[in-house]
Design a protein around this motif. Structure first.
Motif, PDB file in Angstrom:
ATOM      1  N   LEU A   4       0.867  -1.167   0.000  1.00 29.09           N
ATOM      2  CA  LEU A   4       0.000   0.000   0.000  1.00 29.09           C
ATOM      3  C   LEU A   4       0.906   1.219   0.000  1.00 29.09           C
ATOM      4  O   LEU A   4       1.683   1.437   0.936  1.00 29.09           O
ATOM      5  N   LEU A   5       0.831   2.008  -1.059  1.00 32.31           N
ATOM      6  CA  LEU A   5       1.642   3.209  -1.209  1.00 32.31           C
ATOM      7  C   LEU A   5       0.768   4.429  -0.934  1.00 32.31           C
ATOM      8  O   LEU A   5      -0.231   4.648  -1.619  1.00 32.31           O
ATOM      9  N   VAL A   6       1.147   5.220   0.073  1.00 28.29           N
ATOM     10  CA  VAL A   6       0.415   6.433   0.418  1.00 28.29           C
ATOM     11  C   VAL A   6       1.311   7.607   0.052  1.00 28.29           C
ATOM     12  O   VAL A   6       2.227   7.974   0.796  1.00 28.29           O
ATOM     13  N   GLU A   7       1.065   8.186  -1.125  1.00 29.40           N
ATOM     14  CA  GLU A   7       1.942   9.218  -1.692  1.00 29.40           C
ATOM     15  C   GLU A   7       1.102  10.130  -2.575  1.00 29.40           C
ATOM     16  O   GLU A   7       0.417   9.658  -3.484  1.00 29.40           O
ATOM     17  N   ASP A   8       1.158  11.453  -2.313  1.00 30.74           N
ATOM     18  CA  ASP A   8       0.306  12.377  -3.059  1.00 30.74           C
ATOM     19  C   ASP A   8       0.966  12.929  -4.308  1.00 30.74           C
ATOM     20  O   ASP A   8       0.285  13.498  -5.165  1.00 30.74           O
ATOM     21  N   ASP A   9       2.274  12.781  -4.453  1.00 26.41           N
ATOM     22  CA  ASP A   9       2.970  13.240  -5.658  1.00 26.41           C
ATOM     23  C   ASP A   9       2.772  12.186  -6.752  1.00 26.41           C
ATOM     24  O   ASP A   9       3.326  11.086  -6.671  1.00 26.41           O
ATOM     25  N   ALA A  10       1.993  12.531  -7.768  1.00 27.56           N
ATOM     26  CA  ALA A  10       1.633  11.553  -8.796  1.00 27.56           C
ATOM     27  C   ALA A  10       2.858  11.014  -9.530  1.00 27.56           C
ATOM     28  O   ALA A  10       2.909   9.830  -9.875  1.00 27.56           O
ATOM     29  N   LEU A  11       3.846  11.867  -9.776  1.00 23.45           N
ATOM     30  CA  LEU A  11       5.042  11.435 -10.494  1.00 23.45           C
ATOM     31  C   LEU A  11       5.859  10.459  -9.655  1.00 23.45           C
ATOM     32  O   LEU A  11       6.316   9.430 -10.146  1.00 23.45           O
ATOM     33  N   GLN A  44      -5.531  -6.526   2.415  1.00 21.01           N
ATOM     34  CA  GLN A  44      -4.496  -6.893   3.375  1.00 21.01           C
ATOM     35  C   GLN A  44      -3.129  -6.685   2.742  1.00 21.01           C
ATOM     36  O   GLN A  44      -2.722  -7.435   1.854  1.00 21.01           O
ATOM     37  N   SER A  45      -2.422  -5.672   3.187  1.00 21.60           N
ATOM     38  CA  SER A  45      -1.111  -5.349   2.631  1.00 21.60           C
ATOM     39  C   SER A  45      -0.008  -6.020   3.436  1.00 21.60           C
ATOM     40  O   SER A  45      -0.130  -6.194   4.657  1.00 21.60           O
ATOM     41  N   ASP A  46       1.079  -6.364   2.757  1.00 23.01           N
ATOM     42  CA  ASP A  46       2.242  -6.948   3.433  1.00 23.01           C
ATOM     43  C   ASP A  46       3.170  -5.873   3.967  1.00 23.01           C
ATOM     44  O   ASP A  46       3.905  -6.098   4.928  1.00 23.01           O
ATOM     45  N   VAL A  47       3.144  -4.693   3.349  1.00 19.48           N
ATOM     46  CA  VAL A  47       3.986  -3.589   3.776  1.00 19.48           C
ATOM     47  C   VAL A  47       3.363  -2.285   3.277  1.00 19.48           C
ATOM     48  O   VAL A  47       2.678  -2.276   2.247  1.00 19.48           O
ATOM     49  N   ASP A 176      -5.276 -10.767  -2.428  1.00 21.23           N
ATOM     50  CA  ASP A 176      -4.676  -9.460  -2.177  1.00 21.23           C
ATOM     51  C   ASP A 176      -3.192  -9.454  -2.534  1.00 21.23           C
ATOM     52  O   ASP A 176      -2.649  -8.422  -2.931  1.00 21.23           O
ATOM     53  N   SER A 177      -2.525 -10.605  -2.375  1.00 23.85           N
ATOM     54  CA  SER A 177      -1.112 -10.698  -2.741  1.00 23.85           C
ATOM     55  C   SER A 177      -0.920 -10.682  -4.253  1.00 23.85           C
ATOM     56  O   SER A 177       0.130 -10.277  -4.745  1.00 23.85           O
ATOM     57  N   LEU A 178      -1.938 -11.123  -4.976  1.00 24.25           N
ATOM     58  CA  LEU A 178      -1.829 -11.297  -6.419  1.00 24.25           C
ATOM     59  C   LEU A 178      -2.375 -10.135  -7.235  1.00 24.25           C
ATOM     60  O   LEU A 178      -1.901  -9.879  -8.347  1.00 24.25           O
ATOM     61  N   TYR A 179      -3.383  -9.440  -6.687  1.00 23.05           N
ATOM     62  CA  TYR A 179      -4.105  -8.470  -7.501  1.00 23.05           C
ATOM     63  C   TYR A 179      -4.299  -7.158  -6.747  1.00 23.05           C
ATOM     64  O   TYR A 179      -4.436  -7.144  -5.519  1.00 23.05           O
ATOM     65  N   GLY A 180      -4.350  -6.064  -7.499  1.00 31.00           N
ATOM     66  CA  GLY A 180      -4.653  -4.767  -6.932  1.00 31.00           C
ATOM     67  C   GLY A 180      -6.145  -4.569  -6.767  1.00 31.00           C
ATOM     68  O   GLY A 180      -6.960  -5.367  -7.261  1.00 31.00           O
TER      69      GLY A 180
END
Length: 225
Positions: A4-11, A44-47, A176-180
């Motif tokens: 799970l990436l929490v980042e507001d900068d689209a680039l 369910q995220s691993d990191v 969840d491990s395989l697909y977004g």
């Protein structure tokens, strides 16, 4: 493995997603604390990779909220704040690692693997299960030293079992491990991948736990056809 990436900068988010895709990480990206809360409840995220400076608040507040609620998922803080005090505060707030922007993608990948390794209680980068060896960084599987060809999703699925060798994993966890979150998934896709792994590495490699899910089989169950 699901990130799970929490980042507001689209680039920045786009670059991280592209880079992690090369090592078969499944990445769901959200730009705000509000969406991160929703995503944590949905998948369910691993990191987690968590930026501090988000449009609706400080990512550190979200981390403290998660830790207070008992969420144990490893979290890597990603930020431009490079003061020692900021890093110390982040670690005291429950972060498992801290990476300063700008960063090298190879270092990010190495740090994520280290977090996953520690969460699984392993010291070595290689994962062994009987005659089977997985090199996560090289994305290679071998049995008795002989390489075995797996598809990308077969490899990711096997990795999920090897990182949790004593756990029963539900179908939902494995998906969840395989697909977004936005992937279209056929209803029998997981069963197909499990069937292929059993065919390639031995029928006893993955055990079905009726009504609960699946778990890694005995180490001596690994065989080649």
């Amino acid at each position: 493995m699901h990130v799970l990436l929490v980042e507001d900068d689209a680039l920045v988010a786009s670059g991280i997603r592209a880079g992690l895709a090369t090592v078969d990480f499944v990445v769901d990206s959200v730009p705000t604390i509000k969406e991160a809360r929703r995503a944590m409840q949905s998948v369910q995220s691993d990191v987690v990779i968590l930026d501090r400076g988000l449009p609706d608040g400080d990512g550190m507040q979200l981390l403290e909220e998660w830790r207070a609620a008992g969420v144990q998922t490893p979290v890597l803080i990603l930020t431009a704040r490079d003061a020692v005090r900021d890093r110390v505060d982040g670690l005291h707030s429950g972060a498992d690692d801290y990476l300063i922007k700008p960063f090298d993608l190879d270092e990010l990948v190495a740090r994520l693997y280290a977090l996953l390794r520690r969460a699984a209680g392993r010291a070595s980068g290689l994962i062994r299960h009987g005659a089977l060896t997985l090199d996560p960084a090289a994305r290679q599987i071998s049995v008795n030293g002989e390489p075995v060809a797996l598809s990308r999703r077969e490899l990711v699925l096997l990795e999920a079992f090897l990182y949790a060798p004593r756990s029963v994993l539900s179908a939902s966890q494995l998906k969840d491990s395989l697909y977004g979150l936005n992937d279209d998934v056929e209803s029998n896709a997981l069963n197909v991948h499990i069937h292929h792994l059993r065919r390639k590495l031995g029928n006893g490699l993955i055990e079905t736990v009726r009504g609960l899910g699946y778990r890694l089989g005995r180490a001596d169950a690994v065989t080649l056809p």
